[in-house]
Design a protein around this motif. Structure first.
Motif, PDB file in Angstrom:
ATOM      1  N   ARG A 175       0.835  -1.198   0.000  1.00  0.00           N
ATOM      2  CA  ARG A 175       0.000   0.000   0.000  1.00  0.00           C
ATOM      3  C   ARG A 175       0.871   1.250   0.000  1.00  0.00           C
ATOM      4  NH1 ARG A 175      -3.309   0.545   4.878  1.00  0.00           N
ATOM      5  NH2 ARG A 175      -2.678  -1.585   5.365  1.00  0.00           N
ATOM      6  N   ARG A 176       1.951   1.213   0.752  1.00  0.00           N
ATOM      7  CA  ARG A 176       2.868   2.348   0.786  1.00  0.00           C
ATOM      8  C   ARG A 176       3.492   2.568  -0.605  1.00  0.00           C
ATOM      9  NH1 ARG A 176       8.067   0.967   2.341  1.00  0.00           N
ATOM     10  NH2 ARG A 176       7.151  -0.375   3.901  1.00  0.00           N
ATOM     11  N   ARG A 177       3.945   1.479  -1.236  1.00  0.00           N
ATOM     12  CA  ARG A 177       4.619   1.613  -2.533  1.00  0.00           C
ATOM     13  C   ARG A 177       3.671   1.975  -3.656  1.00  0.00           C
ATOM     14  NH1 ARG A 177       8.627  -3.574  -2.050  1.00  0.00           N
ATOM     15  NH2 ARG A 177       9.819  -2.776  -0.299  1.00  0.00           N
ATOM     16  N   ALA A 178       2.411   1.724  -3.467  1.00  0.00           N
ATOM     17  CA  ALA A 178       1.453   2.013  -4.522  1.00  0.00           C
ATOM     18  C   ALA A 178       1.119   3.493  -4.596  1.00  0.00           C
ATOM     19  CB  ALA A 178       0.183   1.212  -4.298  1.00  0.00           C
ATOM     20  N   ASN A 179       1.566   4.249  -3.594  1.00  0.00           N
ATOM     21  CA  ASN A 179       1.101   5.638  -3.482  1.00  0.00           C
ATOM     22  C   ASN A 179       2.080   6.676  -3.992  1.00  0.00           C
ATOM     23  OD1 ASN A 179      -1.500   5.968  -2.567  1.00  0.00           O
ATOM     24  ND2 ASN A 179      -0.959   5.307  -0.508  1.00  0.00           N
ATOM     25  N   TRP A 180       3.232   6.232  -4.522  1.00  0.00           N
ATOM     26  CA  TRP A 180       4.243   7.230  -4.848  1.00  0.00           C
ATOM     27  C   TRP A 180       3.954   7.953  -6.157  1.00  0.00           C
ATOM     28  CZ3 TRP A 180       7.819   6.893  -8.985  1.00  0.00           C
ATOM     29  CH2 TRP A 180       7.759   5.718  -9.708  1.00  0.00           C
ATOM     30  N   LYS A 181       3.116   7.344  -7.010  1.00  0.00           N
ATOM     31  CA  LYS A 181       2.794   7.982  -8.274  1.00  0.00           C
ATOM     32  C   LYS A 181       1.433   8.651  -8.186  1.00  0.00           C
ATOM     33  CE  LYS A 181       5.139   5.857 -12.138  1.00  0.00           C
ATOM     34  NZ  LYS A 181       5.061   4.785 -13.121  1.00  0.00           N
ATOM     35  N   GLY A 182       1.010   9.182  -9.291  1.00  0.00           N
ATOM     36  CA  GLY A 182      -0.353   9.674  -9.382  1.00  0.00           C
ATOM     37  C   GLY A 182      -0.592  10.996  -8.712  1.00  0.00           C
ATOM     38  N   ARG A 183       0.402  11.888  -8.733  1.00  0.00           N
ATOM     39  CA  ARG A 183       0.180  13.229  -8.229  1.00  0.00           C
ATOM     40  C   ARG A 183       0.006  14.162  -9.421  1.00  0.00           C
ATOM     41  NH1 ARG A 183       4.133  13.002  -3.764  1.00  0.00           N
ATOM     42  NH2 ARG A 183       2.935  11.128  -3.385  1.00  0.00           N
ATOM     43  N   ILE A 184      -1.128  14.759  -9.528  1.00  0.00           N
ATOM     44  CA  ILE A 184      -1.384  15.642 -10.657  1.00  0.00           C
ATOM     45  C   ILE A 184      -0.695  16.982 -10.384  1.00  0.00           C
ATOM     46  CG2 ILE A 184      -3.172  16.704 -12.082  1.00  0.00           C
ATOM     47  CD1 ILE A 184      -5.005  14.498 -10.431  1.00  0.00           C
ATOM     48  N   PRO A 185       0.138  17.469 -11.312  1.00  0.00           N
ATOM     49  CA  PRO A 185       0.768  18.761 -11.100  1.00  0.00           C
ATOM     50  C   PRO A 185      -0.282  19.866 -11.055  1.00  0.00           C
ATOM     51  CG  PRO A 185       1.221  17.949 -13.296  1.00  0.00           C
ATOM     52  CD  PRO A 185       0.563  16.834 -12.555  1.00  0.00           C
ATOM     53  N   SER A 186      -0.258  20.609  -9.982  1.00  0.00           N
ATOM     54  CA  SER A 186      -1.283  21.641  -9.817  1.00  0.00           C
ATOM     55  C   SER A 186      -0.953  22.838 -10.706  1.00  0.00           C
ATOM     56  CB  SER A 186      -1.358  22.066  -8.360  1.00  0.00           C
ATOM     57  OG  SER A 186      -0.085  22.455  -7.903  1.00  0.00           O
ATOM     58  N   LEU A 187      -1.958  23.313 -11.382  1.00  0.00           N
ATOM     59  CA  LEU A 187      -1.813  24.461 -12.266  1.00  0.00           C
ATOM     60  C   LEU A 187      -2.785  25.543 -11.817  1.00  0.00           C
ATOM     61  CD1 LEU A 187      -1.719  22.717 -15.752  1.00  0.00           C
ATOM     62  CD2 LEU A 187       0.157  23.916 -14.693  1.00  0.00           C
ATOM     63  N   ILE A 188      -2.317  26.771 -11.857  1.00  0.00           N
ATOM     64  CA  ILE A 188      -3.216  27.869 -11.552  1.00  0.00           C
ATOM     65  C   ILE A 188      -3.232  28.826 -12.732  1.00  0.00           C
ATOM     66  CG2 ILE A 188      -3.017  27.759  -9.046  1.00  0.00           C
ATOM     67  CD1 ILE A 188      -1.112  30.316  -9.485  1.00  0.00           C
ATOM     68  N   LYS A 189      -4.282  29.633 -12.812  1.00  0.00           N
ATOM     69  CA  LYS A 189      -4.395  30.581 -13.908  1.00  0.00           C
ATOM     70  C   LYS A 189      -3.637  31.851 -13.558  1.00  0.00           C
ATOM     71  CE  LYS A 189      -8.298  30.044 -16.976  1.00  0.00           C
ATOM     72  NZ  LYS A 189      -9.700  30.372 -17.232  1.00  0.00           N
ATOM     73  N   CYS A 190      -2.877  32.352 -14.543  1.00  0.00           N
ATOM     74  CA  CYS A 190      -2.157  33.602 -14.356  1.00  0.00           C
ATOM     75  C   CYS A 190      -3.148  34.758 -14.248  1.00  0.00           C
ATOM     76  CB  CYS A 190      -1.215  33.812 -15.541  1.00  0.00           C
ATOM     77  SG  CYS A 190      -0.391  35.405 -15.537  1.00  0.00           S
ATOM     78  N   PRO A 191      -3.004  35.612 -13.237  1.00  0.00           N
ATOM     79  CA  PRO A 191      -3.941  36.738 -13.108  1.00  0.00           C
ATOM     80  C   PRO A 191      -3.744  37.795 -14.183  1.00  0.00           C
ATOM     81  CG  PRO A 191      -2.259  36.823 -11.394  1.00  0.00           C
ATOM     82  CD  PRO A 191      -2.074  35.538 -12.124  1.00  0.00           C
ATOM     83  N   GLU A 192      -2.590  37.793 -14.861  1.00  0.00           N
ATOM     84  CA  GLU A 192      -2.314  38.792 -15.880  1.00  0.00           C
ATOM     85  C   GLU A 192      -2.898  38.393 -17.235  1.00  0.00           C
ATOM     86  OE1 GLU A 192      -0.970  41.836 -15.746  1.00  0.00           O
ATOM     87  OE2 GLU A 192      -1.014  41.541 -13.576  1.00  0.00           O
ATOM     88  N   CYS A 193      -2.547  37.170 -17.682  1.00  0.00           N
ATOM     89  CA  CYS A 193      -2.928  36.789 -19.038  1.00  0.00           C
ATOM     90  C   CYS A 193      -3.901  35.614 -19.067  1.00  0.00           C
ATOM     91  CB  CYS A 193      -1.681  36.464 -19.863  1.00  0.00           C
ATOM     92  SG  CYS A 193      -0.747  35.088 -19.203  1.00  0.00           S
ATOM     93  N   GLY A 194      -4.175  35.000 -17.909  1.00  0.00           N
ATOM     94  CA  GLY A 194      -5.127  33.904 -17.889  1.00  0.00           C
ATOM     95  C   GLY A 194      -4.563  32.580 -18.343  1.00  0.00           C
ATOM     96  N   GLU A 195      -3.279  32.556 -18.608  1.00  0.00           N
ATOM     97  CA  GLU A 195      -2.613  31.322 -19.034  1.00  0.00           C
ATOM     98  C   GLU A 195      -2.364  30.437 -17.814  1.00  0.00           C
ATOM     99  OE1 GLU A 195      -1.412  29.346 -22.444  1.00  0.00           O
ATOM    100  OE2 GLU A 195      -2.060  31.443 -22.390  1.00  0.00           O
ATOM    101  N   PHE A 196      -2.365  29.118 -18.008  1.00  0.00           N
ATOM    102  CA  PHE A 196      -2.082  28.226 -16.892  1.00  0.00           C
ATOM    103  C   PHE A 196      -0.594  28.258 -16.571  1.00  0.00           C
ATOM    104  CE2 PHE A 196      -6.140  26.355 -18.235  1.00  0.00           C
ATOM    105  CZ  PHE A 196      -6.755  26.332 -16.991  1.00  0.00           C
ATOM    106  N   LYS A 197      -0.294  28.333 -15.297  1.00  0.00           N
ATOM    107  CA  LYS A 197       1.107  28.356 -14.877  1.00  0.00           C
ATOM    108  C   LYS A 197       1.255  27.571 -13.589  1.00  0.00           C
ATOM    109  CE  LYS A 197       1.342  32.511 -12.030  1.00  0.00           C
ATOM    110  NZ  LYS A 197       2.155  31.935 -10.957  1.00  0.00           N
ATOM    111  N   LEU A 198       2.523  27.213 -13.250  1.00  0.00           N
ATOM    112  CA  LEU A 198       2.791  26.521 -12.006  1.00  0.00           C
ATOM    113  C   LEU A 198       2.734  27.525 -10.855  1.00  0.00           C
ATOM    114  CD1 LEU A 198       5.841  24.432 -13.212  1.00  0.00           C
ATOM    115  CD2 LEU A 198       3.647  23.483 -12.567  1.00  0.00           C
ATOM    116  N   PRO A 199       2.182  27.115  -9.708  1.00  0.00           N
ATOM    117  CA  PRO A 199       2.140  28.025  -8.569  1.00  0.00           C
ATOM    118  C   PRO A 199       3.544  28.338  -8.056  1.00  0.00           C
ATOM    119  CG  PRO A 199       1.385  25.835  -7.935  1.00  0.00           C
ATOM    120  CD  PRO A 199       1.511  25.825  -9.414  1.00  0.00           C
TER     121      PRO A 199
END
Ligand SMILES: [Zn+2]
Length: 63
Positions: free
Chosen positions: A15-39
């Motif tokens: 169960r421990r080893r099964a959890n290391w993958k599957g993290r979705i990279p969080s993206l936020i919208k840029c307040p200037e241009c509305g493009e998706f960017k990394l926080p």
């Protein structure tokens, strides 16, 4: 020395080893241009961070 009292079960180990993958990279919208960017990163399309320009963005050219 600190040693584990007893070994973990196969189930618990797997169960421990099964959890290391599957993290979705969080993206936020840029307040200037509305493009998706990394926080906590400057925007890659307009170069803005915290309402000021921190990097010069070179326009992409078609080759
Ligand atoms: Zn932007």
């Amino acid at each position: 020395m600190a040693n584990p009292k007893s070994r973990h079960t196969r189930c618990r180990r797997d169960r421990r080893r099964a959890n290391w993958k599957g993290r979705i990279p969080s993206l936020i919208k840029c307040p200037e241009c509305g493009e998706f960017k990394l926080p906590h990163r400057a925007c890659t399309s307009c170069g803005m961070y915290n309402d000021r320009k921190v990097i010069e963005v070179i326009e992409k050219t078609e080759i």
